[in-house]
Design a protein around this motif. Structure first.
Motif, PDB file in Angstrom:
ATOM      1  N   THR A  82       0.838  -1.197   0.000  1.00  0.00           N
ATOM      2  CA  THR A  82       0.000   0.000   0.000  1.00  0.00           C
ATOM      3  C   THR A  82       0.876   1.251   0.000  1.00  0.00           C
ATOM      4  N   ALA A  83       0.459   2.274  -0.732  1.00  0.00           N
ATOM      5  CA  ALA A  83       1.113   3.576  -0.721  1.00  0.00           C
ATOM      6  C   ALA A  83       0.078   4.643  -0.412  1.00  0.00           C
ATOM      7  N   VAL A  84       0.504   5.712   0.236  1.00  0.00           N
ATOM      8  CA  VAL A  84      -0.375   6.838   0.547  1.00  0.00           C
ATOM      9  C   VAL A  84       0.327   8.137   0.177  1.00  0.00           C
ATOM     10  N   LEU A  85      -0.326   8.923  -0.645  1.00  0.00           N
ATOM     11  CA  LEU A  85       0.117  10.271  -0.977  1.00  0.00           C
ATOM     12  C   LEU A  85      -0.462  11.209   0.077  1.00  0.00           C
ATOM     13  N   ILE A  86       0.391  12.014   0.717  1.00  0.00           N
ATOM     14  CA  ILE A  86      -0.016  12.824   1.862  1.00  0.00           C
ATOM     15  C   ILE A  86       0.093  14.301   1.527  1.00  0.00           C
ATOM     16  N   ALA A  87      -0.995  15.047   1.768  1.00  0.00           N
ATOM     17  CA  ALA A  87      -1.018  16.488   1.538  1.00  0.00           C
ATOM     18  C   ALA A  87      -1.327  17.207   2.845  1.00  0.00           C
ATOM     19  N   GLY A  88      -0.352  17.957   3.354  1.00  0.00           N
ATOM     20  CA  GLY A  88      -0.579  18.763   4.541  1.00  0.00           C
ATOM     21  C   GLY A  88      -1.458  19.963   4.220  1.00  0.00           C
ATOM     22  N   GLY A  89      -2.035  20.560   5.258  1.00  0.00           N
ATOM     23  CA  GLY A  89      -2.892  21.719   5.079  1.00  0.00           C
ATOM     24  C   GLY A  89      -2.123  23.019   5.065  1.00  0.00           C
ATOM     25  N   GLY A  90      -2.871  24.124   5.119  1.00  0.00           N
ATOM     26  CA  GLY A  90      -2.237  25.431   5.118  1.00  0.00           C
ATOM     27  C   GLY A  90      -2.944  26.458   4.267  1.00  0.00           C
ATOM     28  N   GLY A  91      -4.184  26.205   3.897  1.00  0.00           N
ATOM     29  CA  GLY A  91      -4.974  27.205   3.209  1.00  0.00           C
ATOM     30  C   GLY A  91      -4.469  27.608   1.839  1.00  0.00           C
ATOM     31  N   TYR A  92      -3.690  26.752   1.195  1.00  0.00           N
ATOM     32  CA  TYR A  92      -3.103  27.039  -0.117  1.00  0.00           C
ATOM     33  C   TYR A  92      -2.194  28.267  -0.097  1.00  0.00           C
ATOM     34  N   PHE A  93      -1.705  28.629   1.113  1.00  0.00           N
ATOM     35  CA  PHE A  93      -0.670  29.657   1.177  1.00  0.00           C
ATOM     36  C   PHE A  93       0.589  29.132   1.861  1.00  0.00           C
ATOM     37  N   ARG A  94       0.515  27.957   2.415  1.00  0.00           N
ATOM     38  CA  ARG A  94       1.664  27.242   2.956  1.00  0.00           C
ATOM     39  C   ARG A  94       1.263  25.783   3.093  1.00  0.00           C
ATOM     40  N   ILE A  95       2.239  24.902   3.380  1.00  0.00           N
ATOM     41  CA  ILE A  95       1.953  23.480   3.572  1.00  0.00           C
ATOM     42  C   ILE A  95       2.520  23.047   4.913  1.00  0.00           C
ATOM     43  N   GLN A  96       1.663  22.499   5.753  1.00  0.00           N
ATOM     44  CA  GLN A  96       2.090  22.041   7.071  1.00  0.00           C
ATOM     45  C   GLN A  96       2.818  20.700   6.927  1.00  0.00           C
ATOM     46  N   ILE A  97       4.128  20.785   6.799  1.00  0.00           N
ATOM     47  CA  ILE A  97       4.951  19.583   6.678  1.00  0.00           C
ATOM     48  C   ILE A  97       5.364  19.072   8.055  1.00  0.00           C
ATOM     49  N   GLY A  98       5.969  19.933   8.880  1.00  0.00           N
ATOM     50  CA  GLY A  98       6.525  19.508  10.152  1.00  0.00           C
ATOM     51  C   GLY A  98       5.515  19.000  11.155  1.00  0.00           C
ATOM     52  N   ASN A  99       4.323  19.600  11.189  1.00  0.00           N
ATOM     53  CA  ASN A  99       3.318  19.217  12.189  1.00  0.00           C
ATOM     54  C   ASN A  99       2.270  18.246  11.674  1.00  0.00           C
ATOM     55  N   GLU A 100       2.178  18.075  10.362  1.00  0.00           N
ATOM     56  CA  GLU A 100       1.114  17.246   9.807  1.00  0.00           C
ATOM     57  C   GLU A 100       1.656  16.151   8.879  1.00  0.00           C
ATOM     58  N   ALA A 101       2.200  16.563   7.732  1.00  0.00           N
ATOM     59  CA  ALA A 101       2.516  15.587   6.689  1.00  0.00           C
ATOM     60  C   ALA A 101       3.658  14.651   7.067  1.00  0.00           C
ATOM     61  N   ALA A 102       4.770  15.196   7.552  1.00  0.00           N
ATOM     62  CA  ALA A 102       5.933  14.348   7.839  1.00  0.00           C
ATOM     63  C   ALA A 102       5.677  13.365   8.983  1.00  0.00           C
ATOM     64  N   PRO A 103       5.090  13.788  10.127  1.00  0.00           N
ATOM     65  CA  PRO A 103       4.815  12.794  11.167  1.00  0.00           C
ATOM     66  C   PRO A 103       3.865  11.687  10.695  1.00  0.00           C
ATOM     67  N   THR A 104       2.892  12.052   9.883  1.00  0.00           N
ATOM     68  CA  THR A 104       1.965  11.045   9.362  1.00  0.00           C
ATOM     69  C   THR A 104       2.683  10.074   8.439  1.00  0.00           C
ATOM     70  N   ALA A 105       3.593  10.591   7.621  1.00  0.00           N
ATOM     71  CA  ALA A 105       4.359   9.730   6.723  1.00  0.00           C
ATOM     72  C   ALA A 105       5.218   8.741   7.509  1.00  0.00           C
ATOM     73  N   LYS A 106       5.855   9.193   8.573  1.00  0.00           N
ATOM     74  CA  LYS A 106       6.711   8.310   9.373  1.00  0.00           C
ATOM     75  C   LYS A 106       5.892   7.232  10.072  1.00  0.00           C
ATOM     76  N   TRP A 107       4.704   7.622  10.551  1.00  0.00           N
ATOM     77  CA  TRP A 107       3.831   6.627  11.173  1.00  0.00           C
ATOM     78  C   TRP A 107       3.398   5.571  10.160  1.00  0.00           C
ATOM     79  N   LEU A 108       2.964   6.000   8.986  1.00  0.00           N
ATOM     80  CA  LEU A 108       2.528   5.047   7.971  1.00  0.00           C
ATOM     81  C   LEU A 108       3.682   4.146   7.528  1.00  0.00           C
ATOM     82  N   ALA A 109       4.862   4.722   7.347  1.00  0.00           N
ATOM     83  CA  ALA A 109       6.012   3.909   6.940  1.00  0.00           C
ATOM     84  C   ALA A 109       6.329   2.839   7.977  1.00  0.00           C
TER      85      ALA A 109
END
Length: 337
Positions: A82-109
């Motif tokens: 299984t693979a999951v493409l992850i998109a952090g939030g941020g209102g289309y003016f920034r992307i929450q990588i550190g608090n949202e996308a990256a921790p979720t990616a590490k958990w899934l991995a």
């Protein structure tokens, strides 16, 4: 919460239900970077200068001024297909990588899932409103076209998004057949449809009365944005199975967003599961231990396995980032998500 080393967080140091699960390929290893587009395709980029990384408040760890859309791939030592493409939030003016996308990616991995964090172009940086949707389609196609190389089942590629990233995932799941860009190469002959979607405290609609978000404002550079980007309007029977999680007291993306999406999915006979938590606010990422919203990873993993995804994995309790809580309770809807 006690201090946790970077290496421990990267590995997720997990408590497993039902025995040990697969580890991330290497503790603390940098993810593999995959550009989405040939250089020539972005020759007229409106962005100048380096990417900006947030250092303060809720913007900490968020990325903006994105010139080069790309994937950061977290590969498990033993992929489960299984693979999951992850998109952090941020209102289309920034992307929450550190608090949202990256921790979720590490958990899934850590569960054996090949996790790909999407760095998408932002309309607030001067890109067209359609740019993030083109990036998401291209990312899905790259993952599917490289499935054999990455140890992925091409029929088990999902997309997970939070807040504005949830909106991006919802449009990708509902408008996968719509051409957001002109085909460039053989990759673009591959399907962009996610096999499943997970929408976490998502923005869904640009219609009133749900049109108070920053996402609505940034996408409104396109004249038909309300019709084009209200995801609930585009649900069909071909929309993939969808998991939703929201807090009833969300001050940024009203819970009505998830309710509208679930109603549309149910009406189209699309398998869907919705969890509304009594409290939690907005922007909670994986959720701080002990909070109601921290249940969503377990619920999502169970739901995904019930549909045949993430097979052969035990559930792992993810560790939230140590430094700060994941709950945002800012009442200024337009300022954030």
């Amino acid at each position: 919460m006690p201090s946790i080393s970077r290496a421990c967080r990267a590995l997720a140091i997990l408590v497993l239900a039902g025995g040990a699960g697969p580890a991330v390929a290497a503790a603390g290893a940098a993810p593999t970077v995959i550009p989405l587009w040939p250089d020539a395709a972005l020759a007229d980029a409106p962005v100048r200068g380096p990417e900006r990384v947030g250092r303060d408040g809720k913007g900490t760890g968020a990325i903006s001024n994105i010139r080069t859309p790309r994937l950061e791939l977290y590969r498990p030592a033993t992929p489960n297909g299984t693979a999951v493409l992850i998109a952090g939030g941020g209102g289309y003016f920034r992307i929450q990588i550190g608090n949202e996308a990256a921790p979720t990616a590490k958990w899934l991995a850590a569960l054996g899932v090949t996790a790909a964090v999407l760095y998408y172009r932002l309309p607030a940086d001067g890109w067209p409103a359609s740019a993030p949707f083109a990036d998401a389609q291209r990312a899905m196609r790259i993952l599917r076209s490289r499935a054999g190389e990455l140890g992925i089942d091409p029929r088990q590629i999902g997309m997970l998004g939070m807040s504005a990233g949830g909106h991006l995932a919802a449009i990708t799941a509902t408008r996968f057949a719509d051409p957001f860009y002109a085909p460039l190469d053989a990759i673009d002959q591959v399907s962009a449809r996610p096999d499943f979607a997970a929408l976490i405290f998502p923005v869904i609609s640009l219609q009133a009365p749900l049109d108070t978000t920053r996402s609505k404002r940034e996408l409104s550079t396109q004249k038909d944005a309300v019709e084009a980007y209200s995801a609930e309007r585009h649900v069909t029977h071909d929309t993939p199975p969808t998991f939703l999680a929201h807090a009833a007291d969300d001050p940024i993306a009203d819970v009505g967003h998830s309710l509208a999406m679930f109603k549309a999915l149910h009406a189209a006979s699309v398998p869907a599961e919705l969890h509304v938590f009594e409290a939690g606010g907005h922007g909670w990422g994986l959720g701080m231990p002990g909070t109601l919203v921290a249940q969503w990873p377990r619920l999502f993993a169970t739901w995904a396995r019930s549909h045949g995804f993430m097979a052969g994995t035990g559930y792992a309790v993810p560790l939230a980032p140590a430094a700060k809580a994941q709950v945002h309770d800012d009442r200024s809807a337009l300022r954030d998500e």
